[in-house]
Every structure is written in structure tokens, then in C-alpha cells.
Design an enzyme around this catalytic site. Structure first.
Site, PDB file in Angstrom:
ATOM      1  N   ASP A 184       7.275  -1.330  -1.056  1.00 21.56           N
ATOM      2  CA  ASP A 184       7.460  -0.484  -2.232  1.00 21.56           C
ATOM      3  C   ASP A 184       7.749  -1.375  -3.430  1.00 21.56           C
ATOM      4  OD1 ASP A 184       7.969   2.248  -3.490  1.00 21.56           O
ATOM      5  OD2 ASP A 184       9.860   1.217  -3.929  1.00 21.56           O
ATOM      6  N   GLU A 268       1.165   0.930  -2.146  1.00 25.94           N
ATOM      7  CA  GLU A 268       0.775   2.147  -2.835  1.00 25.94           C
ATOM      8  C   GLU A 268      -0.176   1.821  -3.973  1.00 25.94           C
ATOM      9  OE1 GLU A 268       3.011   6.143  -4.661  1.00 25.94           O
ATOM     10  OE2 GLU A 268       4.119   4.302  -4.233  1.00 25.94           O
ATOM     11  N   ASP A 350      14.383   2.922  -2.683  1.00 27.83           N
ATOM     12  CA  ASP A 350      13.213   2.072  -2.488  1.00 27.83           C
ATOM     13  C   ASP A 350      12.938   1.804  -1.010  1.00 27.83           C
ATOM     14  OD1 ASP A 350      12.948   1.952  -5.235  1.00 27.83           O
ATOM     15  OD2 ASP A 350      14.136   0.112  -5.407  1.00 27.83           O
TER      16      ASP A 350
END
Length: 392
Positions: A184, A268, A350
Site C-alpha cells: 500500500d 493498486e 495502511d
């Protein structure tokens, strides 16, 4: 697979002058070709019944030899490859523009992105010497790989010159410590792994912002083009280069560690341009280098025999509980700890998002049970330890 090798040149004043000549010839050819092609496009637009064929790179080079070189004899002081490759790059830029991949090419300015390409008789003489056409033997600070490059690109950043070329490398299948890891990315910390490790970003721009602002402030009243103005511009350029080098070094160490030690890396698909539109986050997002992180991960996972999985940007990784998979309707940026109202689960925001990214690829039943809620903070000086671990 093909990889680019880039290193700094160790040159004297005479060699620096020759490099400036070559980059000046390449820039002049680019600007001449761009002006000519724009005139042709304007003429075709004004006269749709009498269109002129848009020139290819070969046509542009023929016209350059016939029209430009006789009027500019200084062209013959440099290698013919410099203007030839510049016109090839110009035509490629127009092709991307016609396909609506990028915008129209722009005119180049002296001192900005100076570069040129060479081919022909290129030989690596020793570990620190390379022979180039017209330029002779140039020295480098780093040792050169013992390959036979077909062409090289020489570029300038601030007051330093670099040489780069492509070489064939074999895939290195390193032993993996972790099968699947979720990563992340964020502005508070550069990367949070689903294993609980947190990588702090270098934040090089924030650290040197005051010094950069001071240099720019001192340069505000200097006469443009004067000797003192050029000295101040060089100092500002060197500081910008230092900021970029620190950022790249941090990202290189992180991406190498991830690709070497993890079989599958899940990230992502961030909307970086949308994040840059937020004036409160733009500076912090740019200082982290998210695009550079993804670019390096794409080729390093292939190099080290791992796999890169990119999750859709609309996946609510931060709002979803990694324990019960219940999604929160609202989660503000100020909430740094994720508290699930459904099952009472509490975890760092996170880290929770990183675990969700891992679960999206591995479909684990309960990944949160394998990870401790206490994250390990990893600062800049701890990267040396990771470098040693990755070699094991």
C-alpha cells in the site's frame, strides 16, 4: 530481456565542449525539422485539395543534408548520427501525436534536456573506457559491462554528462522469502507491506525545500544571461538533481527488495494525476514518486522471476475490514487507525489496506491472523540491512 545501463562520464573541458557541440547539432536539427513539419501541416490544413505528403525521417534527413548542412558548416564538426537520430525521434513524436498518445512535439531550448545518440564503431576498451565515433575514448566513474552496444545515448543533467545503452541480461530467479505480499503506497509512508514492514519515504524535496527556495530567491534580481545568473542556475539545477537522485535511490532499493524476495507483489492502480490535482496533496505525492515505483516494479519483477499484480483503483482497500470483509461507508484521511464497527477489529489503516491487496490476489481466508498489528518502522538507514538480506 533488454535493460538500460546508465553511468556518469568522467570528462575534461575539451570533451565537454565536443559533447555540447553534438547536443547543439541535434537540437538544431530537431527545431528545424519541427518548424518544417509544422509548416507542412499548416499548408495541408489551408489547402485540403493540394496536400503535401508528410515527410518521413529519411525525407527529413535528405532535406537536411541538401538544405541545412551547406549553410551551416559547423554541422560537419559533429557526427552525422546526432542530427539523424534527432529527426528519427521527431518523426516518432509526430506518430505518437497523430495516434493521440501524446501531444504535439515542442521546440527544444538550449540547456534543457541536452542529449544526442550515436551509433557505428562503439567499443568498450576496458572497465572504465568506451570508444565512440568522433568523440574518441571517454572515461567513466563506474565499471562498464563487457558487452558490445550498437548505439549509445549521451545526455546532460545539471553539469554532469551520462552515457546509456541497452544490453541483454538473463533472468535471475532469486529464492523468495514470501509468496504473496500486498503493498500500500501512501504520502505519510512510502510503502506499507502486508507483512507489517513500513518503508519511510526519503521526502528529499521536503528536506531541501528551504534551501531551494533560498537559491531561487537570491537569483530573482540577477540579469538573465549574465555570468552570475548562469552560476546561480547551475546551483539550482544541481540541487534539483540531488533531490531526484535521492528519490530514485530510495525507490530502487525498495523495488529491488520486493522483486527479489517476494513471488507475487500486489499493488493498486493509483490515479496519480487525480491525486496531483489536490493542491494539499500534490507536493507530497510528487515527492514520493508513485509512477517511478510502478515503472521499476514492472521490469524488476520480470528480471527476478516474480509476478506483479495490479488491483483495480476502485477497490475499497482502505475502507474494507481485512478481518470480516465489511466495508465502511465513510473513512476520512485523518483516521490513521481502522476500527471495524461490525467485528470490533482494529488495525493500522495502511496495514489493513495492504492486507486487503494481498487477499485480492491470494484469496486467503484470514490473512490478518498471520500479521501482527504492530508495524515495523523502517527508516532510510535501514535500507542497507535489506540490501544484505536480499542477497541471501
Amino acid at each position: 530481456m533488454l535493460l538500460a545501463f546508465k553511468t556518469e562520464l568522467k570528462i575534461n573541458n575539451k570533451q565537454r565542449t565536443e559533447l555540447l557541440k553534438h547536443s547543439g547539432v541535434a537540437r538544431h536539427a530537431w527545431n528545424w525539422g519541427l518548424d518544417l513539419t509544422k509548416q507542412i501541416l499548416d499548408y495541408n490544413e489551408a489547402n485540403p485539395n493540394e496536400k503535401i505528403k508528410f515527410p518521413s525521417a529519411i525525407d527529413l534527413h535528405k532535406w537536411l543534408v541538401a538544405l541545412v548542412k551547406p549553410e551551416n558548416p559547423w554541422y560537419f564538426e559533429s557526427s552525422k548520427c546526432a542530427p539523424q537520430y534527432a529527426l528519427r525521434d521527431l518523426r516518432s513524436s509526430w506518430d505518437r501525436c497523430f495516434k493521440k498518445v501524446s501531444g504535439a512535439p515542442r521546440f527544444k531550448k538550449k540547456g534543457r534536456s541536452d542529449s544526442f545518440e550515436l551509433d557505428g564503431t562503439i567499443k568498450i576498451r576496458s572497465t572504465h573506457k568506451i570508444q565512440l565515433p568522433k568523440l574518441g575514448v571517454l572515461k567513466t566513474y563506474e565499471s562498464l559491462p563487457q558487452v558490445q552496444p550498437k548505439s549509445v545515448t549521451i545526455s546532460r543533467t545539471a553539469n554532469r554528462w551520462y552515457i546509456s545503452f541497452r544490453m541483454e541480461v538473463e533472468q535471475a530467479n532469486t529464492p523468495k522469502i514470501v509468496d504473496v505480499v500486498g503493498v500500500d503506497l501512501g504520502v505519510k509512508s512510502l510503502a506499507t507491506l502486508s507483512t507489517g514492514v513500513v518503508f519511510e519515504g526519503a521526502k528529499s524535496y521536503r528536506e531541501t525545500e528551504a534551501k531551494l527556495s533560498r537559491l531561487q530567491w537570491l537569483n530573482r534580481h540577477k540579469q538573465v544571461g549574465s555570468a552570475n545568473w548562469k552560476k546561480a542556475q547551475a546551483r539550482i539545477a544541481r540541487l534539483h538533481q540531488r533531490i531526484a537522485n535521492i528519490r530514485k535511490d530510495t525507490i530502487h532499493k525498495l523495488t529491488t527488495y520486493l522483486a527479489k524476495n517476494h513471488s507475487t507483489v500486489v499493488i493498486e492502480d493509483l490515479n496519480v494525476s487525480g491525486m496531483m490535482a489536490n493542491r494539499k496533496l500534490a507536493k507530497a505525492v510528487q515527492d514520493m514518486g508513485f509512477y517511478e515505483f510502478r515503472r521499476q516494479m514492472e521490469y524488476k519483477t520480470k528480471l527476478y522471476g516474480s509476478k506483479l499484480v495490479i488491483v483495480d483503483r476502485w477497490m475499497p482497500s482502505s475502507k474494507t475490514c481485512s478481518n470480516c470483509n465489511v466495508k465502511k461507508e465513510v473513512l476520512s484521511l485523518s483516521e490513521r487507525v481502522f476500527n471495524c464497527e461490525h467485528c470490533g477489529f482494529s488495525l493500522d489503516r495502511d496495514l489493513n489496506a495492504a492486507i486487503n491487496l494481498k487477499n485480492a490476489a491470494s484469496h486467503a481466508v484470514s490473512a490478518c491472523g498471520l500479521v501482527s498489528a504492530d508495524t515495523t518502522r523502517m527508516k532510510q538507514e535501514d535500507f542497507s540491512l535489506l540490501a544484505n538480506v536480499s542477497k541471501l
